[in-house]
Scaffold this motif. Structure first.
Motif, PDB file in Angstrom:
ATOM      1  N   ILE A   1       0.850  -1.196   0.000  1.00 54.66           N
ATOM      2  CA  ILE A   1       0.000   0.000   0.000  1.00 54.66           C
ATOM      3  C   ILE A   1       0.882   1.241   0.000  1.00 54.66           C
ATOM      4  O   ILE A   1       1.719   1.426   0.878  1.00 54.66           O
ATOM      5  N   LYS A   2       0.672   2.087  -1.007  1.00 52.70           N
ATOM      6  CA  LYS A   2       1.500   3.292  -1.119  1.00 52.70           C
ATOM      7  C   LYS A   2       0.727   4.530  -0.699  1.00 52.70           C
ATOM      8  O   LYS A   2       1.287   5.463  -0.137  1.00 52.70           O
ATOM      9  N   ASN A   3      -0.561   4.547  -1.012  1.00 51.70           N
ATOM     10  CA  ASN A   3      -1.393   5.704  -0.683  1.00 51.70           C
ATOM     11  C   ASN A   3      -2.603   5.233   0.131  1.00 51.70           C
ATOM     12  O   ASN A   3      -3.667   4.949  -0.433  1.00 51.70           O
ATOM     13  N   PRO A   4      -2.412   5.116   1.439  1.00 50.13           N
ATOM     14  CA  PRO A   4      -3.468   4.517   2.262  1.00 50.13           C
ATOM     15  C   PRO A   4      -4.812   5.240   2.144  1.00 50.13           C
ATOM     16  O   PRO A   4      -5.868   4.607   2.157  1.00 50.13           O
ATOM     17  N   ARG A   5      -4.753   6.553   2.005  1.00 49.08           N
ATOM     18  CA  ARG A   5      -6.002   7.346   1.924  1.00 49.08           C
ATOM     19  C   ARG A   5      -6.848   6.878   0.732  1.00 49.08           C
ATOM     20  O   ARG A   5      -8.062   6.836   0.790  1.00 49.08           O
ATOM     21  N   LYS A   6      -6.199   6.524  -0.358  1.00 49.65           N
ATOM     22  CA  LYS A   6      -6.922   6.078  -1.562  1.00 49.65           C
ATOM     23  C   LYS A   6      -7.136   4.567  -1.569  1.00 49.65           C
ATOM     24  O   LYS A   6      -8.178   4.079  -1.987  1.00 49.65           O
ATOM     25  N   GLU A   7      -6.126   3.818  -1.105  1.00 49.72           N
ATOM     26  CA  GLU A   7      -6.190   2.358  -1.267  1.00 49.72           C
ATOM     27  C   GLU A   7      -6.989   1.641  -0.189  1.00 49.72           C
ATOM     28  O   GLU A   7      -7.491   0.544  -0.420  1.00 49.72           O
ATOM     29  N   LEU A   8      -7.089   2.248   0.995  1.00 48.10           N
ATOM     30  CA  LEU A   8      -7.878   1.612   2.059  1.00 48.10           C
ATOM     31  C   LEU A   8      -9.359   1.910   1.839  1.00 48.10           C
ATOM     32  O   LEU A   8      -9.728   3.030   1.490  1.00 48.10           O
ATOM     33  N   ASP A   9     -10.184   0.886   2.063  1.00 52.08           N
ATOM     34  CA  ASP A   9     -11.631   1.087   1.941  1.00 52.08           C
ATOM     35  C   ASP A   9     -12.277   1.356   3.297  1.00 52.08           C
ATOM     36  O   ASP A   9     -13.387   1.865   3.371  1.00 52.08           O
ATOM     37  N   PHE A  10     -11.601   0.955   4.370  1.00 55.87           N
ATOM     38  CA  PHE A  10     -12.112   1.201   5.727  1.00 55.87           C
ATOM     39  C   PHE A  10     -10.983   0.925   6.713  1.00 55.87           C
ATOM     40  O   PHE A  10      -9.947   0.356   6.335  1.00 55.87           O
ATOM     41  N   ALA A  11     -11.189   1.327   7.956  1.00 53.81           N
ATOM     42  CA  ALA A  11     -10.213   1.017   9.011  1.00 53.81           C
ATOM     43  C   ALA A  11     -10.950   0.777  10.312  1.00 53.81           C
ATOM     44  O   ALA A  11     -12.009   1.371  10.563  1.00 53.81           O
ATOM     45  N   GLU A  12     -10.422  -0.151  11.102  1.00 55.24           N
ATOM     46  CA  GLU A  12     -10.906  -0.351  12.478  1.00 55.24           C
ATOM     47  C   GLU A  12      -9.787   0.156  13.373  1.00 55.24           C
ATOM     48  O   GLU A  12      -8.776  -0.517  13.550  1.00 55.24           O
TER      49      GLU A  12
END
Lengths: 425, 183
Positions: A281-292
């Motif tokens: 993952i290089k750009n977490p803001r774009k590549e992540l769909d959610f976070a716990e």
């Protein structure tokens, strides 16, 4: 390293008090649910990693040995992890290594905690005694006598951060509380589902400046188990396993007065960086769909946005203000309700969050399902002044194969190609 | 059903070191109600242990405070970093340190105000819990700041040390208060 899948999830209700169950009875319930979910018998489990934080909560040292016996795992490999609030996440981390190393094909990670058998007879309530039990984790010579509390431990870096950046504001923190209590309304196991207003939070009782009552998570009792499996076992057991594609674990200086910069959750920064790197993952803001995330306190969630590089340092408050981290935003945080909404059954919490991430990417999260959830981040914090962080990246089966697209097709193709190239290396 | 309530309370009070009235209040249902045989049964209990704990290599730190009202830190003999809390080994250089006298002033680097503490701090809330930098030290130490109006605490506040009259050789022997110029 071998691929590590999640093929079973089981969590009991998180409640203020489980009067009718002991810690090993709760552990049994979670183990049974997870085994049933995976469709396996306990005989098929290669070993168990236990996440249990506090001896004084359980009124028992080495509680894991009695659970191992109680759930019928006798003679199988077992180890207990205790890393404060990060216990659940760190237990998942250890379980992950057992599979990734090729040592076992199926591993159970089981977290449990019972915090409110503690009881203070003067006020007729568990909390002062529960706090005292936690405070034995503060350095007994230099920090415990200073009245450090779990909340103060988070407030010290937070106030330094507010002093430096002017954020997060108390209103931004209140918005995190509202979001997480509201998300919990979609979670049948949650302890604190509630609709709140900004004023409800701002006017609630001051606990530890700047945290008011609704800025705090609550002590919960509960248990959570997940079944981890090697690629071979996962594919044999499930058409749709979740995959833990990245892990990170960091322990910062526990004497926080020795740290270079007290305004940053540095262990989250490091654990996140390692987990991102491992899963590409290089750009977490774009590549992540959610976070716990580990929202033990509202402000901690906002500082975690920054530590995990969702935004620049100081800009975390804007993410909640702009609705980015709401269920309707493009990076929902803690659909489960997190620690504030679902509850904090310490050793069970990180396991529950990892299980939640698995349910999300498997499309099994029911009313709290994030649309098209392919990649999620899990954070588990513990120790004095957020010393420990365990971080995990949980991904969807077909995301791995590169079938599911988010955004433009070309972009998705490029992502798949990049991923394949990384795997070749 | 508890056969002899007075006897039960007597034994419980002795066991957990809590007055009988408070135990009676907490166990009202079990003592006076009529719970079913299957109802969850709670018991009064305690985990307790006593120590004769050694401060080991940093013993002098507490003796200097107790006997001489003097705060000491330790200086790395290689990198020169001054540690407070003191440590007899530098964790950066893996080199022994030596004792150095510190000043009697400090400044708040970050702080919080605790309104709800543990049972040990009953009657002492609200109090200021802070990381302070003591003159001459390179690291921060956790402290309680004693002040009339806790809301006046702020980052950068100048502090001065005070010692307890009867000192025991622990962290309760000294504390910081706002310096004269802050009042």
């Amino acid at each position: 390293m071998n691929k590590v899948g999640i093929v079973g999830v089981g969590t009991t209700s998180f409640k203020a008090r489980w009067l009718e169950k002991t810690y090993y009875e709760l552990a049994y319930d979670a183990a049974k649910l997870a085994l049933e979910d995976a469709g396996i018998d306990k005989k098929e489990v290669g070993g168990v990693v236990y996440g249990i934080y506090n001896e004084f909560f359980e009124r028992q040292f080495m509680p894991d040995v009695y659970i191992h016996n109680y759930i019928g795992m006798g003679l199988k490999p077992s180890v207990r992890v205790a890393t404060g609030g990060a216990t659940g996440g760190a237990a998942v981390f250890v379980g992950w290594t057992w599979i990734a190393s090729g040592l076992y094909d199926i591993v159970m990670v089981l977290g449990v905690e019972k915090a409110t058998d503690n009881y203070n007879y003067t006020v007729g309530h568990p909390t002062p005694e529960t706090l005292k039990a936690i405070l034995f984790s503060g350095d007994m010579t230099f920090e415990n006598p200073m009245g450090l509390t779990a909340a103060a431990s988070y407030a010290l870096p937070l106030i330094a951060h507010i002093n430096k950046y002017g954020t997060p504001t108390e209103k931004q923190m209140a918005m995190v509380s509202i979001k997480n209590h509201k998300n919990a309304m979609n979670n049948p196991i949650a302890q604190s589902p509630k609709l709140l207003t900004v004023d409800d939070v701002l006017n609630s009782k001051m606990i530890t400046y700047p945290f008011k009552f609704y800025d705090n998570c609550l002590y919960s009792e509960g248990a959570s188990a997940i079944i981890l499996a090697s690629e071979k076992a996962a594919k044999a057991l499930s058409d749709n396993p979740a995959w833990i594609t990245g892990v990170g674990l960091s322990l910062d200086k526990a004497f926080a007065g020795e740290r270079d910069d007290i305004t940053v959750f540095t262990s989250s920064l490091y654990a996140g960086r390692d987990a991102y790197k491992m899963s590409g993952i290089k750009n977490p803001r774009k590549e992540l769909d959610f976070a716990e995330l580990h929202d033990a306190f509202t402000g901690a969630e906002i500082l975690s946005y920054e530590a995990f590089n969702f935004c620049k340092p100081g800009d975390g408050g804007k993410l909640i203000e702009d609705g980015v981290v709401e269920m309707t935003g493009d990076l929902p945080v803690s659909p489960s309700g997190g620690l504030i909404g679902c509850g904090h059954a310490v050793g069970a919490t990180g396991v529950m969050q990892t299980g939640e991430a698995a349910l999300q990417v498997q499309g099994r999260a029911e009313k709290r399902q994030v649309k098209n959830a392919r990649v999620g981040l899990v954070q588990s914090i513990g120790g004095p002044a957020t010393a420990w962080t365990a971080a995990m990246i949980v991904e969807r089966q077909d995301k791995i194969k590169g079938k599911v697209v988010k955004g433009s097709r070309a972009k998705a193709k490029a992502k798949v190609k990049a991923k394949a190239a990384r795997r070749k290396r | 059903m508890i056969q002899d309530k007075a006897q039960w309370l007597e034994e419980a009070s002795k066991k957990i070191k809590v007055p009988k009235e408070l135990i009676e209040k907490a166990f009202k249902d079990e003592l006076d109600g009529n719970p079913s045989i299957d109802a969850p049964l709670e018991i009064p209990d305690i985990m307790d242990i006593t120590y004769k704990y050694t401060y080991g290599g940093i013993s002098r730190f507490f003796r200097e405070i107790r006997d001489n009202k003097q705060l000491y830190g330790t200086k790395c003999t290689k990198c020169g970093k001054v540690w407070l809390p003191p440590r007899i080994n530098c964790n950066e250089c893996y080199t022994p340190t030596q004792w150095v006298k510190l000043g009697s002033t400090a400044g708040i680097v970050t702080y919080t105000i605790v309104y709800y503490g543990t049972s040990v701090f009953f009657g002492k809330t609200p109090y200021v819990c802070a990381f302070v930098k003591v003159a001459g030290a390179d690291t921060l130490i956790m402290q309680n700041i004693f002040m009339e109006d806790v809301k006046k605490a702020r980052i950068g506040m100048k502090l001065t040390i005070q010692f307890k009259e009867h000192r025991n050789g622990d962290m309760g022997d000294f504390w910081f208060v706002p310096a004269q110029e802050e009042l």
